[in-house]
Every structure is written in C-alpha cells, then in structure tokens.
Design an enzyme around this catalytic site. Structure first.
Site, PDB file in Angstrom:
ATOM      1  N   SER A  25      28.582 -43.722 -49.199  1.00  0.00           N
ATOM      2  CA  SER A  25      29.685 -44.626 -49.553  1.00  0.00           C
ATOM      3  C   SER A  25      29.299 -46.088 -49.353  1.00  0.00           C
ATOM      4  O   SER A  25      29.487 -46.926 -50.240  1.00  0.00           O
ATOM      5  CB  SER A  25      30.905 -44.322 -48.678  1.00  0.00           C
ATOM      6  N   GLY A  26      28.750 -46.408 -48.185  1.00  0.00           N
ATOM      7  CA  GLY A  26      28.429 -47.800 -47.883  1.00  0.00           C
ATOM      8  C   GLY A  26      27.185 -48.282 -48.612  1.00  0.00           C
ATOM      9  O   GLY A  26      27.172 -49.371 -49.186  1.00  0.00           O
TER      10      GLY A  26
ATOM     11  N   CYS B  80      30.691 -38.266 -48.121  1.00  0.00           N
ATOM     12  CA  CYS B  80      32.052 -38.195 -48.667  1.00  0.00           C
ATOM     13  C   CYS B  80      32.084 -37.396 -49.969  1.00  0.00           C
ATOM     14  O   CYS B  80      32.910 -36.507 -50.147  1.00  0.00           O
ATOM     15  CB  CYS B  80      32.582 -39.609 -48.881  1.00  0.00           C
TER      16      CYS B  80
ATOM     17  N   CYS C  25      34.907 -35.851 -47.713  1.00  0.00           N
ATOM     18  CA  CYS C  25      36.270 -36.074 -48.235  1.00  0.00           C
ATOM     19  C   CYS C  25      36.582 -35.343 -49.543  1.00  0.00           C
ATOM     20  O   CYS C  25      37.624 -34.682 -49.658  1.00  0.00           O
ATOM     21  CB  CYS C  25      36.519 -37.551 -48.502  1.00  0.00           C
TER      22      CYS C  25
ATOM     23  N   LYS D 185      36.289 -31.411 -49.540  1.00  0.00           N
ATOM     24  CA  LYS D 185      37.300 -30.966 -48.572  1.00  0.00           C
ATOM     25  C   LYS D 185      38.699 -31.050 -49.161  1.00  0.00           C
ATOM     26  O   LYS D 185      39.476 -30.107 -49.101  1.00  0.00           O
ATOM     27  CB  LYS D 185      37.188 -31.828 -47.324  1.00  0.00           C
TER      28      LYS D 185
ATOM     29  N   ALA E 238      13.327 -42.266 -46.105  1.00  0.00           N
ATOM     30  CA  ALA E 238      12.657 -43.531 -45.792  1.00  0.00           C
ATOM     31  C   ALA E 238      12.769 -43.792 -44.301  1.00  0.00           C
ATOM     32  O   ALA E 238      13.792 -43.453 -43.691  1.00  0.00           O
ATOM     33  CB  ALA E 238      13.314 -44.669 -46.563  1.00  0.00           C
TER      34      ALA E 238
ATOM     35  N   TYR F 299      40.117 -34.260 -36.705  1.00  0.00           N
ATOM     36  CA  TYR F 299      40.680 -34.017 -38.041  1.00  0.00           C
ATOM     37  C   TYR F 299      39.914 -32.954 -38.827  1.00  0.00           C
ATOM     38  O   TYR F 299      40.514 -32.139 -39.523  1.00  0.00           O
ATOM     39  CB  TYR F 299      40.824 -35.341 -38.817  1.00  0.00           C
TER      40      TYR F 299
ATOM     41  N   GLU G  16      41.665 -29.669 -40.289  1.00  0.00           N
ATOM     42  CA  GLU G  16      41.688 -29.495 -41.749  1.00  0.00           C
ATOM     43  C   GLU G  16      41.090 -28.146 -42.145  1.00  0.00           C
ATOM     44  O   GLU G  16      41.670 -27.402 -42.949  1.00  0.00           O
ATOM     45  CB  GLU G  16      40.933 -30.639 -42.422  1.00  0.00           C
TER      46      GLU G  16
ATOM     47  N   GLY H 131      32.575 -33.560 -33.540  1.00  0.00           N
ATOM     48  CA  GLY H 131      32.225 -34.972 -33.655  1.00  0.00           C
ATOM     49  C   GLY H 131      30.998 -35.179 -34.524  1.00  0.00           C
ATOM     50  O   GLY H 131      30.317 -34.214 -34.909  1.00  0.00           O
TER      51      GLY H 131
ATOM     52  N   ASP I  58      28.939 -45.267 -41.071  1.00  0.00           N
ATOM     53  CA  ASP I  58      29.020 -44.357 -39.923  1.00  0.00           C
ATOM     54  C   ASP I  58      27.883 -44.542 -38.922  1.00  0.00           C
ATOM     55  O   ASP I  58      28.036 -44.214 -37.745  1.00  0.00           O
ATOM     56  CB  ASP I  58      28.993 -42.894 -40.403  1.00  0.00           C
TER      57      ASP I  58
ATOM     58  N   THR J  45      35.352 -43.430 -45.094  1.00  0.00           N
ATOM     59  CA  THR J  45      34.734 -43.910 -46.324  1.00  0.00           C
ATOM     60  C   THR J  45      35.195 -45.305 -46.752  1.00  0.00           C
ATOM     61  O   THR J  45      34.354 -46.167 -47.029  1.00  0.00           O
ATOM     62  CB  THR J  45      34.976 -42.875 -47.450  1.00  0.00           C
TER      63      THR J  45
ATOM     64  N   ALA K  10      44.356 -40.296 -42.248  1.00  0.00           N
ATOM     65  CA  ALA K  10      45.137 -39.083 -42.499  1.00  0.00           C
ATOM     66  C   ALA K  10      44.401 -37.855 -42.001  1.00  0.00           C
ATOM     67  O   ALA K  10      43.183 -37.875 -41.819  1.00  0.00           O
ATOM     68  CB  ALA K  10      45.404 -38.944 -43.996  1.00  0.00           C
TER      69      ALA K  10
ATOM     70  N   HIS L 157      66.351 -42.394 -54.121  1.00  0.00           N
ATOM     71  CA  HIS L 157      66.944 -41.110 -53.792  1.00  0.00           C
ATOM     72  C   HIS L 157      66.823 -40.116 -54.943  1.00  0.00           C
ATOM     73  O   HIS L 157      66.975 -40.525 -56.089  1.00  0.00           O
ATOM     74  CB  HIS L 157      68.431 -41.329 -53.460  1.00  0.00           C
TER      75      HIS L 157
ATOM     76  N   GLU M 148      62.270 -42.073 -48.698  1.00  0.00           N
ATOM     77  CA  GLU M 148      63.441 -42.940 -48.470  1.00  0.00           C
ATOM     78  C   GLU M 148      63.796 -43.005 -46.979  1.00  0.00           C
ATOM     79  O   GLU M 148      64.413 -43.953 -46.513  1.00  0.00           O
ATOM     80  CB  GLU M 148      64.647 -42.500 -49.301  1.00  0.00           C
TER      81      GLU M 148
HETATM   82  P1  FAD Z   1      27.099 -41.275 -45.719  1.00  0.00           P
HETATM   83  O1  FAD Z   1      28.119 -41.220 -46.773  1.00  0.00           O
HETATM   84  O2  FAD Z   1      26.985 -40.230 -44.732  1.00  0.00           O
HETATM   85  O3  FAD Z   1      25.716 -41.598 -46.406  1.00  0.00           O
HETATM   86  C1  FAD Z   1      24.512 -41.663 -45.701  1.00  0.00           C
HETATM   87  C2  FAD Z   1      23.403 -41.167 -46.602  1.00  0.00           C
HETATM   88  O4  FAD Z   1      22.147 -41.504 -46.029  1.00  0.00           O
HETATM   89  C3  FAD Z   1      23.371 -39.645 -46.783  1.00  0.00           C
HETATM   90  O5  FAD Z   1      23.424 -39.327 -48.155  1.00  0.00           O
HETATM   91  C4  FAD Z   1      22.059 -39.220 -46.132  1.00  0.00           C
HETATM   92  O6  FAD Z   1      21.479 -38.105 -46.807  1.00  0.00           O
HETATM   93  C5  FAD Z   1      21.219 -40.460 -46.300  1.00  0.00           C
HETATM   94  N1  FAD Z   1      20.127 -40.604 -45.327  1.00  0.00           N
HETATM   95  C6  FAD Z   1      20.182 -40.440 -43.976  1.00  0.00           C
HETATM   96  N2  FAD Z   1      18.988 -40.732 -43.409  1.00  0.00           N
HETATM   97  C7  FAD Z   1      18.156 -41.095 -44.441  1.00  0.00           C
HETATM   98  C8  FAD Z   1      16.793 -41.528 -44.506  1.00  0.00           C
HETATM   99  N3  FAD Z   1      16.050 -41.688 -43.412  1.00  0.00           N
HETATM  100  N4  FAD Z   1      16.268 -41.788 -45.723  1.00  0.00           N
HETATM  101  C9  FAD Z   1      17.007 -41.659 -46.856  1.00  0.00           C
HETATM  102  N5  FAD Z   1      18.289 -41.260 -46.841  1.00  0.00           N
HETATM  103  C10 FAD Z   1      18.866 -41.001 -45.647  1.00  0.00           C
HETATM  104  N6  FAD Z   1      36.382 -40.090 -44.638  1.00  0.00           N
HETATM  105  C11 FAD Z   1      37.537 -40.509 -45.187  1.00  0.00           C
HETATM  106  O7  FAD Z   1      37.743 -41.719 -45.325  1.00  0.00           O
HETATM  107  N7  FAD Z   1      38.496 -39.613 -45.607  1.00  0.00           N
HETATM  108  C12 FAD Z   1      38.318 -38.273 -45.505  1.00  0.00           C
HETATM  109  O8  FAD Z   1      39.193 -37.482 -45.880  1.00  0.00           O
HETATM  110  C13 FAD Z   1      37.092 -37.803 -44.929  1.00  0.00           C
HETATM  111  N8  FAD Z   1      36.856 -36.479 -44.818  1.00  0.00           N
HETATM  112  C14 FAD Z   1      35.668 -36.049 -44.316  1.00  0.00           C
HETATM  113  C15 FAD Z   1      35.453 -34.687 -44.227  1.00  0.00           C
HETATM  114  C16 FAD Z   1      34.277 -34.205 -43.718  1.00  0.00           C
HETATM  115  C17 FAD Z   1      34.054 -32.713 -43.647  1.00  0.00           C
HETATM  116  C18 FAD Z   1      33.273 -35.127 -43.283  1.00  0.00           C
HETATM  117  C19 FAD Z   1      31.969 -34.616 -42.732  1.00  0.00           C
HETATM  118  C20 FAD Z   1      33.474 -36.489 -43.372  1.00  0.00           C
HETATM  119  C21 FAD Z   1      34.674 -36.972 -43.876  1.00  0.00           C
HETATM  120  N9  FAD Z   1      34.945 -38.331 -43.964  1.00  0.00           N
HETATM  121  C22 FAD Z   1      36.141 -38.763 -44.499  1.00  0.00           C
HETATM  122  C23 FAD Z   1      33.995 -39.344 -43.436  1.00  0.00           C
HETATM  123  C24 FAD Z   1      33.177 -39.989 -44.554  1.00  0.00           C
HETATM  124  O9  FAD Z   1      32.504 -38.991 -45.280  1.00  0.00           O
HETATM  125  C25 FAD Z   1      32.191 -40.976 -43.972  1.00  0.00           C
HETATM  126  O10 FAD Z   1      32.890 -41.898 -43.169  1.00  0.00           O
HETATM  127  C26 FAD Z   1      31.421 -41.753 -45.040  1.00  0.00           C
HETATM  128  O11 FAD Z   1      30.744 -40.879 -45.883  1.00  0.00           O
HETATM  129  C27 FAD Z   1      30.460 -42.736 -44.387  1.00  0.00           C
HETATM  130  O12 FAD Z   1      29.683 -43.382 -45.355  1.00  0.00           O
HETATM  131  P2  FAD Z   1      28.221 -43.920 -45.012  1.00  0.00           P
HETATM  132  O13 FAD Z   1      27.762 -44.678 -46.209  1.00  0.00           O
HETATM  133  O14 FAD Z   1      28.220 -44.589 -43.718  1.00  0.00           O
HETATM  134  O15 FAD Z   1      27.324 -42.628 -44.811  1.00  0.00           O
END
Ligand code: FAD
Length: 449
Positions: A16-17, A44, A49, A52, A116, A179, A183, A264, A305, A313, A343, A438, A443
C-alpha cells in the site's frame, strides 16, 4: 536530482505505502525503481483487507439466507461451497495485482520482482546479486504475522494461509484477541466451523471502547463462538489423524483441525541490512523515523507497517503520498494521526473514531457519553435478537464530539461519514441540529439526548 546514482529513489516493497510513494514520486519527475519479493499490491491486496472483506461478505450470506425466510422468501436448504468462494476471491486478487503493476508501469517505475536488501546508505543488492544505487532508499516492507515461541507452533497457520485452505475446518482455535482474530472467528463460524478464541489476556480488542467490545463478546457467545481467556499456550501436538491437541496452561486441552495464530504483526526488518548501515530500530524491531519518515541514516526513509505507527492501509498510503510530495513534489506534507477511523469486520461489525470512554476519562477534564442501544428494524422482523450500540463521547468543556463508537450492521460504512464530523470538530448541538434521515440506523447519531 542527481545522476551520480542509478535512481533518485529506490523503494523496497510494493504494498500500500510503497506503490503510492513510487508512483507519485515518479509522477513528480523522480527516476524511481521498486523491488517486490512476493506479489505486487502487498498485504492489503494479496492477503489482507481485500480478500478478508470478500470472505466477510461471503460469510454473511449464512445469516442473510436465514433471515430471508422471515421476509417471505422460501429458501430451500442451501449448501456452501468453499472452493467456489476461495477461487473467486483469489481470481479477484489476481485482477487487482495486475492493476497495481499497470499503475507502476504507466508511471515509468522500474519493477524488480525479487527481494532487495540494503548494503550501503545508497546501495541496494537484489536477490540475483546485482547492485543498484539510489540517492534515497524508501523501506516499505510492511509486517508479517507473529508466531509465538511455543513447542509445536509450526502446526498452526497464519492469516497468510487462511485464503488458500483446502476446506473449511470443522473445529478451529484462533489465538489472539485483536481484529484479525475476531474477523476470522466470525468468518469461520458463519461457515459452520466450531470456533474457539484463545487469549493470553482477559479481554478482546483492547484498543476499542469497553462497552462496544463487551457487546461483541456477548453477541459472539450467543452465536456460539467460544472464548478462553487468561490461557497461555503450552504446546501443540499433531496427532496421527492429522488433528491438533492444543495444550493451554491452567485449563484442559482443546482438539482442533486448524490453529490460527493471530497474535500481532511484526515489522519486516529481519535480514534487510538495516543495522549494518546504522538504521536505528525501536520496539518490536520497527524502523524509527521522524515526522518526515526519515530514519537515523539521512538517505534512508521508511513508511507503513514497518514503522509500526498505525498498521492500517490508508495510513501507509498517506505516509507514501506525504513522502513523495515532500521529497519530489515541492509540497512538504506531514500525516495527521489524530482521529483515524478503524473497524473490525466481525458479525456484526465494529467501527470507531476518536477517544473511547476510557481515554476520555484519562485525557479530558469532564466528558459526557450518549448511548443508543437499539434493535435494528431489520433484526426485529428477522427475529434476530442482536442489539446495536452507538456511543458518542462529548468533551463537556468544548461540547465537541470527540469519539464515536458503534457496533451493528454496516457500522463501518456509517462511521466513515460520521468521522468527518469528528475530524471537523463539530459539537453535539450541531449533530442535534441535523434532521434525522428516517428510517435508518444512522439516524440514531443525531437523535441521542
Ligand atoms: P505491505 O502492504 O505489507 O507491503 C509490504 C511489501 O513489501 C510486501 O508485498 C512484501 O512482500 C514486500 N517486501 C518485504 N520485504 C521485502 C524485501 N526485502 N524486498 C522486496 N520486497 C519486500 N488494514 C486496513 O486498513 N483495513 C483492513 O481491513 C485490514 N485488514 C487486514 C487483514 C489482514 C488479515 C491483514 C494481515 C492485514 C490487514 N490490514 C488492514 C493491514 C494492512 O494490510 C496493512 O496495514 C498494509 O498493507 C500496510 O502497508 P505497507 O505498505 O506498510 O506494507
């Protein structure tokens, strides 16, 4: 921008980030590359997300089909087919993964589909051995499910595996009280699995308002989900028939077909080379960053994260956007971490923004709570004895609504809109001045006196 390096920016992790930071930085004119070791889109999209929420939708049909009878529908006996739902969800995930790759391609971000690691303040080494350089490195590697150090822990699965199960287990034990645990408990329960949540502590969802989490506990117990509190895991034994015997301290063992660790998520900083170049790590091995996402090494930044600030996300996306706008868009931006809505997609779901009653007690001089405890109209006709609970926390001094907490059908959909009012600092009387729409559940938010 400097040509002394292969890239202006190298992003590690296309979640996501990372994806947001990479594409916006490239759109601002930076020369950007991104590495992803697993699948484009990150947690995500691939195993968080999105899949799920699709399973939550799939699961809720169990109750909808039951309730439909009271609304006059003759529903013959229905059968749930897990492989159909699983495969449709996985196909949707694949479609989204393609979209993420396209977005990066269209913005001319160079993609490396491999792991990497950092081998210098400006150097990255890929899994194939090639070395690349960048003026700035952005670590966006996310987090992974934590698995406790208990004998036999390897017999359990994590949320990563839950989307690929061959079959719905007959009996499942879910370790954790957050959560993700609640869930998956809801999802499996709706699919007729006997679920037990086992928690080391004495409460679920500890960051949520007490009254709201108590209501979820009570509804979950009524539905038939089992809970065991203050029950640390001792060992897990795999038996000849493939089932698991789960031994807990101070209580009798539980037999199950599946054990899910939902205790966690740990930042992905292992083996990344961070310590070698001097990047400081904090609690839970998260990367320590300042308000502009810069680590203790000036050329290395981190978002999402892996920094363990708020593991959601939309927060990772905002941090990615703020990073790109600040660094390459001539628009210094910082993320505002106040009033972030969240949520729990349980059955029924929970949604929350702002201060809980406990936090209001600690932080405010005087506060007032308003509660609406009601049975939604649809539940009344369906004969479903499930009550919703909405709660407003008001700062008595300013009259501002500083917290909204809800449990009930569609609570997250309703709360997203109500969160705007909290963020805008609206007062209780401004809520009251708004005419009710309503008949709706929402409401109640303008009718609490
Ligand atoms: P990520 O999306 O985790 O992306 C990190 C990426 O880096 C991964 O693709 C990984 O493969 C890659 N990576 C790691 N190390 C390396 C490396 N050395 N070289 C190359 N690639 C690498 N959030 C919500 O807001 N709403 C929700 O309903 C929700 N539900 C969730 C349900 C579950 C089951 C889980 C596990 C998480 C949920 N989250 C939810 C949390 C959300 O998924 C994360 O907060 C979000 O994805 C964080 O984004 P990010 O970019 O930090 O990391």
């Amino acid at each position: 921008m400097t040509k002394a390096y292969d890239y202006d920016l190298f992003v590690i992790g296309a979640g996501s980030g990372g994806v947001r930071a990479a594409r916006v930085s490239a759109a601002h004119g930076a020369r950007v590359a991104i590495a992803e070791e697993y699948r484009m889109g990150g947690t995500c999209v691939i195993r968080g997300c999105v899949p799920k929420k699709l399973l939550v939708y799939g699961a809720h049909f169990a109750e909808d089909l039951q309730d439909a009878r009271r609304f006059g529908w003759r529903v013959k006996s229905c059968r749930f087919d897990w492989p159909t739902l699983r495969d449709n969800v996985l196909a949707e995930v694949e479609r989204l993964e393609g979209i993420y790759t396209d977005i990066l391609d269209r913005n001319e971000v160079e993609i490396f589909q491999q792991r990497a690691v950092i081998t210098g303040p400006n150097e990255i080494t890929l899994a194939d051995g090639s070395k690349l350089t960048a003026a700035t490195i952005l670590v966006a590697t996310g987090a992974r499910p934590a698995v406790p150090d208990v004998p036999g822990a390897e017999h359990g699965v994590t949320s990563n595996e839950m989307f690929h199960l061959d079959a719905v287990p007959k009996r499942a034990v879910i370790a954790g009280g957050g959560y993700i645990a609640n869930e998956f408990a809801g999802i499996l329960h709706e699919f007729a699995c006997e679920v037990t949540i086992v928690n080391r502590g004495d409460r679920i969802l500890r960051h949520y308002d007490e009254q709201i989490r108590d209501r979820l506990l009570q509804i979950s117990l009524t539905k038939g989900i089992n809970f065991k509190f203050n029950a640390p895991f001792e060992k897990i034994v795999k038996r000849k028939d493939g089932s698991l015997r789960i031994h807990l301290a101070g209580s009798s063992p539980i037999d199950a077909d599946l054990l899910l660790w939902a205790v966690g998520r740990s930042p992905n900083t292992e083996g990344l080379g961070l310590e070698k170049v001097g990047v400081k790590l904090g609690k839970n091995r998260a990367i320590l960053v300042d308000d502009d996402n810069q680590s203790s090494v000036p050329s290395i930044y981190a978002i999402g994260d892996v920094t363990d600030r708020v593991q959601l996300t939309p927060v990772a996306i905002r941090e990615g956007q703020a990073f790109a706008d600040t660094m390459y868009g001539n628009k210094p931006t910082r993320v505002d971490y106040t009033n972030i809505p969240s949520a729990v997609f349980s059955h029924p779901p929970i949604a929350s923004v702002g201060l809980s009653e406990g936090q209001a007690r600690d932080k405010l001089g005087t506060y007032k709570t308003y509660v609406s405890d009601f049975r939604p109209m649809k539940n009344v006709l369906a004969g479903r004895n499930e009550r919703s609970l909405y709660k407003l926390i008001v700062d008595e001094e300013t009259e501002k609504v500083v917290g909204i907490h809800m449990i009930g059908p569609d609570a997250p959909e309703i709360l997203q809109v109500a969160a705007i009012a909290v963020k805008a600092g609206l007062t209780k009387s401004q809520f009251d001045e708004t005419v009710a729409l309503h008949p709706t559940m929402s409401e109640e938010l303008v009718l609490m006196r």
